[in-house]
Design an enzyme around this catalytic site. Sequence first.
Site, PDB file in Angstrom:
ATOM      1  N   HIS A   1      26.829  17.482 -11.338  1.00  0.00           N
ATOM      2  CA  HIS A   1      26.676  17.887  -9.937  1.00  0.00           C
ATOM      3  C   HIS A   1      26.470  19.392  -9.816  1.00  0.00           C
ATOM      4  CE1 HIS A   1      28.091  13.908  -9.205  1.00  0.00           C
ATOM      5  NE2 HIS A   1      29.294  14.156  -9.661  1.00  0.00           N
TER       6      HIS A   1
ATOM      7  N   HIS B   1      26.218   9.927  -7.747  1.00  0.00           N
ATOM      8  CA  HIS B   1      26.488   9.468  -9.109  1.00  0.00           C
ATOM      9  C   HIS B   1      25.425   8.511  -9.594  1.00  0.00           C
ATOM     10  CE1 HIS B   1      30.370  10.852  -7.619  1.00  0.00           C
ATOM     11  NE2 HIS B   1      30.575  11.232  -8.854  1.00  0.00           N
TER      12      HIS B   1
END
Lengths: 210, 210, 332, 332
Positions: free
Chosen positions: C57, C219
């Site tokens: 991320h 994700h």
Amino acid sequence: MSSTDLLIVILENMGKNIIENKDYLTELDRVIGDADHGINMSKGFSAVNDKLGEMKGKDWGYILKNTAMTLISTVGGASGPLYGTAFLRAATVVDGKMDIDHEDVVNMFEQAIEGIKARGKSDRGDKTMLDALIPAFDALKAAYQNGLESKKAFQMAEDAALEGLEYTKTIIAKKGRASYLGERSIGHQDPGATSTYIAIRSIKETLEEN
Amino acid sequence: MSSTDLLIVILENMGKNIIENKDYLTELDRVIGDADHGINMSKGFSAVNDKLGEMKGKDWGYILKNTAMTLISTVGGASGPLYGTAFLRAATVVDGKMDIDHEDVVNMFEQAIEGIKARGKSDRGDKTMLDALIPAFDALKAAYQNGLESKKAFQMAEDAALEGLEYTKTIIAKKGRASYLGERSIGHQDPGATSTYIAIRSIKETLEEN
Amino acid sequence: MKKIINKSENVVEEMLEGMVKAHPQYLKRVEDSNVLVRQNSPVKGKVALVSGGGSGHEPAHSGFVGLGMLDGAVAGEVFTSPTPEQILKGIKAVDGGAGVLLIIKNYSGDVMNFEMASELAQMEGIQVEQVIVNDDVAVEDSTYTVGRRGIAGTILVHKITGAAAEKGFDLDDVKRVAEKTIKNVRTMGMSLIPCIVPAVGKPSFEIGEDEMEIGLGIHGEPGIRKEKIKTADQIAAILLNNILDDMKLEKDDEVAVMVNGLGGTPLMELYIVNNEVNKLLSEKGIKIYKTIVGDYMTSLEMAGASISLLKLDDELKELLDSKADTPAFRQL
Amino acid sequence: MKKIINKSENVVEEMLEGMVKAHPQYLKRVEDSNVLVRQNSPVKGKVALVSGGGSGHEPAHSGFVGLGMLDGAVAGEVFTSPTPEQILKGIKAVDGGAGVLLIIKNYSGDVMNFEMASELAQMEGIQVEQVIVNDDVAVEDSTYTVGRRGIAGTILVHKITGAAAEKGFDLDDVKRVAEKTIKNVRTMGMSLIPCIVPAVGKPSFEIGEDEMEIGLGIHGEPGIRKEKIKTADQIAAILLNNILDDMKLEKDDEVAVMVNGLGGTPLMELYIVNNEVNKLLSEKGIKIYKTIVGDYMTSLEMAGASISLLKLDDELKELLDSKADTPAFRQL
Ligand SMILES: Nc1ncnc2c1ncn2[C@@H]1O[C@H](COP(=O)(O)OP(=O)(O)O)[C@@H](O)[C@H]1O
Ligand SMILES: Nc1ncnc2c1ncn2[C@@H]1O[C@H](COP(=O)(O)OP(=O)(O)O)[C@@H](O)[C@H]1O
Ligand SMILES: [Mg+2]
Ligand SMILES: [Mg+2]
Ligand SMILES: [Mg+2]
Ligand SMILES: [Mg+2]
């Protein structure tokens, strides 16, 4: 038709052919450049087209200068300043003239070429528009010297431009974006030489039809 | 073989089966989760495997607690704390014991399930590992109550786990990442229930072979 | 799989090393861990903020470690929550005696691992509190579900809570500010092209050349639905309307806007989205106090974007405006 | 073509509007133009810096308009140099009486259009100077060619030259600093996945699943050669060695390092590259004074990266360190 009206028809036809070949020119530029030559040229000639109405009845210098300024202020990229400069320089030869002769035509092309060379710091053999324009000019000049008429002379100029265009496939680019490719530019046709060839062919076409 | 040695062989076999199914478990998780369940579980059981040597001769509680701590400190994700908690809770039932009976087994499973429920705030029907584990436990308990031996009891647990696993395909996920998919989670098998099924099958296999 | 990596097992390790080498004035690595903390950690007497979660991320979360934001960030494997052990190392490395607040994104894995770490830290006498960010309006929020995911809005929580801690608020007060921010922030995202987890080597979902996923997390999981691909303006409207349905803003309310890129979408497109977000909010009379556009909470190389709105009051405005100096977010 | 856009003809217009709306405290748009300038332009008595070129390189260049960097940025169509008319508008909008320096990337189109604009501005009595950035070592540099391209190193030129102008250097001195920076900066890039020009809708080059382009620019053009895809460490070594062959650094020389993403490559990978760049330079005893990692000079959504090295002296170090406050580059 007056000769300035003929010029307007030539510019109209040039625009039409460039715009018709937008995707083709862009695709050529995609392979060895940045995929915008057709987009750039179409944008410029559309803008020129929009102004042709107001140019009616004006002199050669006025029409060419306005074409030049329109190209310069709308095209961008390398082709904007180069085509713009070419038209601008050609305009200086015929400033104020309502009619022109073969000598004027030769001078206009000569000046256009000088303008491109100076602006682009380029010359024949660099794989640019000059590789179509210079052979075309040489053929045109020779044709006039041999006493041929414009229609025939531009036919010969077109043939020479096409030959020059073919030649661009065989050489390494030394100027413009294609030059960054080095050896990998060999085998591919120069987009700017292609648009120049189309421009010259457009002149011949218009002369034939009028 | 002593019963603690048997436990070590069970854990070894569990690890082997989980690692063999690494890609399968990951692929299941790719479809309705984040494509790491096989990777997570393999990492954890490899680490457990590395520690089994030192665990030889220790009591049930020690072995299970060390397995739990190793899973917690290597797996991460949701499965790390959940499997870790399950083993940790099971360990409390058999602390200090070198041998266990059927009642211990039942208590261990019961505690493991309670641990997962508490840690995961989840229950049967949420499309998680509990949907394999709870039916397996129910079958196991019933089998023991009916006087069956462990080998047979775990065979029945395995069958029930498989049935629970199949059932996960038919329901919406309410816990874990698959829950974000809502309706779209229907039709897909839960990865955690699959690894739990594999774990129970591993116990049965080891019991059969020893 | 086309990635500039070495071995897929080593991406997190090499990334963390590359970060510390790039930003030695901001970051140091806690020994034997995947935890990055401020160069001057622990800061004595200041409430410390720890966040983290799976990797992939970036710049979240280690890019936000520094003055006015986080004290430490714990990195798990790609899309996998770090273990309690790792998180505990982070907590211990930043605790300056005034307590530690954990900022957790709402995923079962993250919540469980952070909670276990918190229990361990408390056993060692460290005062630990936690808040859980759940800004994703795409996810159904009910007592039967795990609730909403934490996504890009987390960065706004880092910013504001970090400012409160920097100003010397005590742990309870820092937590109060964090909870207020969480209560006021909403996000929704979409994606055109999935990502590829290095260790997996396959796209995280299948999608057609003319399709997009709406309402997805960070994700690589698919969204709540697939749709035919739409224009930037339509996408902005879909995401924004979902947010506004949920948060009930009124005329003259003031908000911060974040248009966040998921990693593979160029800034040009994010600004095009912002152009429409700004127009739509202005039409509703909602005042945009501040806009943040860029890749802040990504999902590897996923192409896509999310929109976040944070409803502001005077306290939040002041905290949002205050100085921050971190590798990925700076404000003079 | 998967993009979050509306009509391909409108991407530049909508992006510029989206930028101004996101950053009103930094930017304003010059009327009837694609020129963004500082909110407080013209800054009286300060040498003004103007850069620009085709769009598609965001945040370059308008993202670097602000304190300590540029005064104005002129945006052309995607990958197409803006026209002299547009550039002239930029020059006029920022001229604060102390003259204007044009920072031009070395492409025939950019150079010609900026030169024409400069001629026009001088005719209107504005003092204009120009420098041409040519940092790309992938391109052969000889008197027969157009010379090297300007790529990511341009951002370092913006930073340092902007600092000099902010410090009150006069036009000659600002130009001197710019030229020194240009002389000292080298870049080389590579790509895994091409970009798609919105108006074209096709990838800018064809490339195999196991191939990469080495030595490419930022306009979607292919590189100098195709190779089998390599590891991050090998890629770092190839790019760095080409740079070092050209710039001849010695032990204990100090450099700034920039690892720049081309738009579609996640930050994770850039940090992995930085990890190796740092190692390789350290092995040679070259001192890394500062590292910048991120997407600064992009090529739409192209996946790839470039490495830049800038050799520093005391003056450049001071200018590199000084404050900057722009949408895309801030330094406290
Ligand atoms: N220096 C130069 N001299 C002459 N012609 C040039 C020069 N640079 C580029 N060209 C011509 O311009 C063409 C490319 O134009 P275009 O694609 O519109 O601009 P750009 O290269 O800026 O994208 C080339 O194919 C070439 O013929
Ligand atoms: N709250 C929960 N309670 C029980 N099991 C859960 C819960 N959340 C997740 N799981 C189980 O964990 C599995 C996913 O594990 P894993 O992929 O390793 O972790 P993550 O979801 O963090 O990526 C799911 O398939 C599910 O069986
Ligand atoms: Mg081009
Ligand atoms: Mg998972
Ligand atoms: Mg995970
Ligand atoms: Mg171009």
